[in-house]
Design a protein around this motif. Structure first.
Motif, PDB file in Angstrom:
ATOM      1  N   THR A 297       0.852  -1.190   0.000  1.00 58.83           N
ATOM      2  CA  THR A 297       0.000   0.000   0.000  1.00 58.83           C
ATOM      3  C   THR A 297       0.885   1.237   0.000  1.00 58.83           C
ATOM      4  OG1 THR A 297      -1.787  -1.100   1.206  1.00 58.83           O
ATOM      5  CG2 THR A 297      -1.754   1.305   1.262  1.00 58.83           C
ATOM      6  N   VAL A 298       0.632   2.137  -0.935  1.00 59.28           N
ATOM      7  CA  VAL A 298       1.382   3.396  -1.008  1.00 59.28           C
ATOM      8  C   VAL A 298       0.462   4.518  -0.563  1.00 59.28           C
ATOM      9  CG1 VAL A 298       2.673   4.996  -2.454  1.00 59.28           C
ATOM     10  CG2 VAL A 298       2.782   2.525  -2.907  1.00 59.28           C
ATOM     11  N   LEU A 299       0.870   5.232   0.451  1.00 58.76           N
ATOM     12  CA  LEU A 299       0.140   6.403   0.939  1.00 58.76           C
ATOM     13  C   LEU A 299       0.853   7.656   0.429  1.00 58.76           C
ATOM     14  CD1 LEU A 299      -1.967   7.850   2.751  1.00 58.76           C
ATOM     15  CD2 LEU A 299      -0.293   7.664   4.618  1.00 58.76           C
ATOM     16  N   ILE A 300       0.139   8.487  -0.304  1.00 55.31           N
ATOM     17  CA  ILE A 300       0.694   9.743  -0.806  1.00 55.31           C
ATOM     18  C   ILE A 300       0.106  10.880   0.016  1.00 55.31           C
ATOM     19  CG2 ILE A 300       0.928  11.264  -2.803  1.00 55.31           C
ATOM     20  CD1 ILE A 300       0.463   8.796  -4.571  1.00 55.31           C
ATOM     21  N   GLU A 301       0.969  11.619   0.684  1.00 52.67           N
ATOM     22  CA  GLU A 301       0.551  12.771   1.477  1.00 52.67           C
ATOM     23  C   GLU A 301       1.171  14.019   0.867  1.00 52.67           C
ATOM     24  OE1 GLU A 301       1.939  11.781   5.374  1.00 52.67           O
ATOM     25  OE2 GLU A 301       0.030  10.848   5.934  1.00 52.67           O
ATOM     26  N   GLY A 302       0.330  14.939   0.394  1.00 51.70           N
ATOM     27  CA  GLY A 302       0.812  16.151  -0.254  1.00 51.70           C
ATOM     28  C   GLY A 302       0.486  17.384   0.549  1.00 51.70           C
ATOM     29  N   SER A 303       1.387  18.353   0.513  1.00 53.17           N
ATOM     30  CA  SER A 303       1.181  19.617   1.225  1.00 53.17           C
ATOM     31  C   SER A 303       1.752  20.750   0.387  1.00 53.17           C
ATOM     32  CB  SER A 303       1.865  19.584   2.603  1.00 53.17           C
ATOM     33  OG  SER A 303       3.268  19.389   2.448  1.00 53.17           O
ATOM     34  N   GLY A 304       1.477  21.989   0.834  1.00 51.69           N
ATOM     35  CA  GLY A 304       2.012  23.153   0.134  1.00 51.69           C
ATOM     36  C   GLY A 304       1.467  23.308  -1.274  1.00 51.69           C
ATOM     37  N   LEU A 305       0.141  23.168  -1.425  1.00 50.77           N
ATOM     38  CA  LEU A 305      -0.468  23.243  -2.747  1.00 50.77           C
ATOM     39  C   LEU A 305      -0.371  24.662  -3.314  1.00 50.77           C
ATOM     40  CD1 LEU A 305      -1.886  20.703  -1.279  1.00 50.77           C
ATOM     41  CD2 LEU A 305      -3.527  20.888  -3.147  1.00 50.77           C
ATOM     42  N   PRO A 306      -0.387  24.792  -4.652  1.00 47.75           N
ATOM     43  CA  PRO A 306      -0.120  26.101  -5.266  1.00 47.75           C
ATOM     44  C   PRO A 306      -1.304  27.037  -5.351  1.00 47.75           C
ATOM     45  CG  PRO A 306      -0.351  24.432  -6.963  1.00 47.75           C
ATOM     46  CD  PRO A 306      -0.399  23.703  -5.639  1.00 47.75           C
ATOM     47  N   GLY A 307      -2.545  26.540  -5.168  1.00 50.97           N
ATOM     48  CA  GLY A 307      -3.725  27.396  -5.322  1.00 50.97           C
ATOM     49  C   GLY A 307      -4.469  27.087  -6.614  1.00 50.97           C
ATOM     50  N   ARG A 308      -5.710  27.555  -6.670  1.00 53.30           N
ATOM     51  CA  ARG A 308      -6.560  27.224  -7.821  1.00 53.30           C
ATOM     52  C   ARG A 308      -6.241  28.026  -9.067  1.00 53.30           C
ATOM     53  NH1 ARG A 308     -12.710  25.449  -6.543  1.00 53.30           N
ATOM     54  NH2 ARG A 308     -12.454  24.699  -4.411  1.00 53.30           N
ATOM     55  N   GLU A 309      -5.567  29.147  -8.932  1.00 53.53           N
ATOM     56  CA  GLU A 309      -5.183  29.956 -10.090  1.00 53.53           C
ATOM     57  C   GLU A 309      -3.666  29.865 -10.237  1.00 53.53           C
ATOM     58  OE1 GLU A 309      -7.529  31.746 -11.842  1.00 53.53           O
ATOM     59  OE2 GLU A 309      -9.085  30.946 -10.528  1.00 53.53           O
ATOM     60  N   CYS A 310      -3.205  29.556 -11.445  1.00 55.30           N
ATOM     61  CA  CYS A 310      -1.754  29.508 -11.633  1.00 55.30           C
ATOM     62  C   CYS A 310      -1.411  29.816 -13.079  1.00 55.30           C
ATOM     63  CB  CYS A 310      -1.171  28.156 -11.214  1.00 55.30           C
ATOM     64  SG  CYS A 310      -1.557  26.800 -12.322  1.00 55.30           S
ATOM     65  N   HIS A 311      -0.166  30.256 -13.272  1.00 54.19           N
ATOM     66  CA  HIS A 311       0.359  30.573 -14.594  1.00 54.19           C
ATOM     67  C   HIS A 311       1.711  29.879 -14.749  1.00 54.19           C
ATOM     68  CE1 HIS A 311      -2.455  33.771 -13.676  1.00 54.19           C
ATOM     69  NE2 HIS A 311      -2.494  34.107 -14.946  1.00 54.19           N
ATOM     70  N   PRO A 312       1.731  28.542 -14.873  1.00 57.93           N
ATOM     71  CA  PRO A 312       3.034  27.868 -14.976  1.00 57.93           C
ATOM     72  C   PRO A 312       3.819  28.378 -16.168  1.00 57.93           C
ATOM     73  CG  PRO A 312       1.247  26.402 -15.622  1.00 57.93           C
ATOM     74  CD  PRO A 312       0.609  27.624 -15.032  1.00 57.93           C
ATOM     75  N   ASP A 313       5.135  28.616 -15.946  1.00 57.45           N
ATOM     76  CA  ASP A 313       6.027  29.171 -16.964  1.00 57.45           C
ATOM     77  C   ASP A 313       5.531  30.519 -17.463  1.00 57.45           C
ATOM     78  OD1 ASP A 313       7.587  26.905 -16.825  1.00 57.45           O
ATOM     79  OD2 ASP A 313       6.527  25.899 -18.444  1.00 57.45           O
ATOM     80  N   ASN A 314       4.691  31.206 -16.637  1.00 54.91           N
ATOM     81  CA  ASN A 314       4.111  32.478 -17.043  1.00 54.91           C
ATOM     82  C   ASN A 314       3.366  32.356 -18.362  1.00 54.91           C
ATOM     83  OD1 ASN A 314       5.088  33.965 -14.819  1.00 54.91           O
ATOM     84  ND2 ASN A 314       7.110  34.004 -15.757  1.00 54.91           N
ATOM     85  N   GLY A 315       2.801  31.194 -18.616  1.00 51.06           N
ATOM     86  CA  GLY A 315       2.108  30.973 -19.872  1.00 51.06           C
ATOM     87  C   GLY A 315       0.616  31.142 -19.724  1.00 51.06           C
ATOM     88  N   VAL A 316      -0.171  30.244 -20.358  1.00 49.19           N
ATOM     89  CA  VAL A 316      -1.625  30.348 -20.334  1.00 49.19           C
ATOM     90  C   VAL A 316      -2.124  30.215 -18.897  1.00 49.19           C
ATOM     91  CG1 VAL A 316      -3.756  29.276 -21.140  1.00 49.19           C
ATOM     92  CG2 VAL A 316      -1.761  29.399 -22.655  1.00 49.19           C
ATOM     93  N   PRO A 317      -2.980  31.119 -18.439  1.00 49.46           N
ATOM     94  CA  PRO A 317      -3.489  30.999 -17.065  1.00 49.46           C
ATOM     95  C   PRO A 317      -4.433  29.821 -16.931  1.00 49.46           C
ATOM     96  CG  PRO A 317      -4.570  32.806 -18.209  1.00 49.46           C
ATOM     97  CD  PRO A 317      -3.480  32.329 -19.115  1.00 49.46           C
ATOM     98  N   HIS A 318      -4.414  29.197 -15.756  1.00 48.38           N
ATOM     99  CA  HIS A 318      -5.298  28.069 -15.473  1.00 48.38           C
ATOM    100  C   HIS A 318      -6.178  28.428 -14.284  1.00 48.38           C
ATOM    101  CE1 HIS A 318      -3.307  25.378 -18.299  1.00 48.38           C
ATOM    102  NE2 HIS A 318      -2.174  25.899 -17.882  1.00 48.38           N
TER     103      HIS A 318
END
Length: 384
Positions: free
Chosen positions: A222-243
């Motif tokens: 069993t693999v448990l994935i625990e994630g933290s420090g999420l980026p938020g619902r609005e982002c512009h990766p590589d300053n490109g198309v907004p999501h």
């Protein structure tokens, strides 16, 4: 009869036709006289035909064909700085508008391309990608006002010396970078790394190995994935198309779990989607572990990749509310990177394998591609 430029380009001719059509539509008498020589209509097709006739060709199509044929005959390549398309030039000019002293660095990188082989230069708003006939092998990005990053795809090379880790250049396909402050930094070492990246990414992929018998089963994990420090619902990766309304999910086949379809992903689902502004995320993935003479192998509804790249994957995407997740970025948690002794410890009764993931880079972009420390840490932990 007008004479074509010494090195004509179809994009230049298209721009001239658009300018002629706009001028005629605005009532410019000279432009109207030119278009009325072929038609009373003021359309782009009329302007193109008028331009072709002025250059001595019976049609616009014949003019463009002749220009393209001449470029092929003289060996012109899009990789040459002198032959960038008009749109590409405009995008590059925008990248360096506030840092013109760094533009010679890009020009010096492009000057190396003729020695490598066929290269396509693809300019976007923030990065210039260099593409072999097979795939992207390098990218140039004016990262700050002090230096330019030359990103390289060298899948089997570890960072060291001038080669630094590249985390968010060209959507994660580039894994290493070299910081360049001036054209003088582009020496034989840099040219050598570019040549190596070109060769690795232009060679055809190795032929598929014959199907092999599945390794004997060692047991469940069993693999448990625990994630933290999420980026938020609005982002512009590589300053490109907004999501917008960004969610993160586990790639897989969801069984009875909530899941969203991912169009174009071969039937894979976004399982357990979580809004990217949540304080944390948590998924469990069942994995079957096998072992043979080549070591451990992994399978299951969430395991992806060939034998030497078995991994679990996170999917980043926009959720428009129609039951889909529109994937724009993914991240790999490679099981083949985990110490086999840790895998076996996590398979003991009452234990599981824990992956703790930091889900945003320092610049706020979602993590992507193959994850390494400090963004991913593996451990064996007790089941709750």
């Amino acid at each position: 009869m007008a004479q074509l430029p010494a090195r004509p380009h179809a994009d230049q001719l298209r721009r001239q036709a658009r300018e002629l059509q706009r001028a005629a539509a605005a009532g410019d008498t000279g432009a109207l006289a030119r278009t009325r020589a072929v038609s009373d209509k003021v359309t782009l097709s009329t302007a193109q035909l008028a331009l072709a006739r002025e250059y001595g060709f019976p049609s616009w199509r014949r003019l463009v064909q002749e220009v393209e044929r001449g470029r092929r005959d003289t060996g012109d390549r899009l990789g040459d700085p002198d032959f960038l398309t008009t749109d590409a030039r405009e995008l590059i000019d925008g990248q360096y508008a506030d840092r013109p002293h760094l533009r010679p660095v890009l020009d010096a990188v492009l000057a190396l391309l003729p020695e490598l082989g066929p290269v396509t230069v693809q300019a976007r708003r923030t990065v210039v990608s260099l593409v072999t006939p097979r795939r992207t092998f390098a990218a140039v990005r004016a990262t700050t006002k002090s230096w330019v990053d030359l990103g390289l795809r060298l899948d089997h090379t570890e960072p060291g010396g001038r080669l630094q880790v590249a985390r968010y250049i060209a959507s994660g396909t580039i894994n290493l970078r070299i910081a360049l402050n001036s054209p003088g930094d582009i020496d034989e070492e840099v040219a050598g790394w570019m040549r190596r990246a070109y060769e690795e990414n232009s060679a055809p992929p190795a032929p598929r190995r014959p199907a092999r018998r599945r390794a004997p089963e060692l047991g469940p994990l069993t693999v448990l994935i625990e994630g933290s420090g999420l980026p938020g619902r609005e982002c512009h990766p590589d300053n490109g198309v907004p999501h917008h309304n960004v969610h993160v999910a586990l790639h897989g086949h969801g069984e009875d779990r909530p899941a969203l379809a991912m169009p174009g992903r071969g039937g894979w689902l976004a399982v357990g989607p979580v809004p990217a502004d949540a304080p944390s995320v948590r998924w469990e993935a069942p994995v079957t572990v096998r072992r043979d003479d080549d070591g451990l192998d992994f399978s299951g509804p969430f395991v992806r990749g060939p034998r030497d790249d078995r991994h679990l994957a996170l999917a980043w995407g926009d959720v428009p509310g129609d039951g889909t997740l529109r994937l724009f970025r993914g991240a790999k948690l490679r099981l083949v990177d985990v110490d086999p002794a840790l895998i076996e410890a996590a398979m003991a009764p009452g234990y599981r394998l824990v992956a703790r993931v930091r889900l945003a880079y320092d610049n706020g972009d979602p993590v992507c591609a193959r994850l390494h420390p400090p963004y991913l840490e593996w451990s064996a932990g007790r089941c709750e």
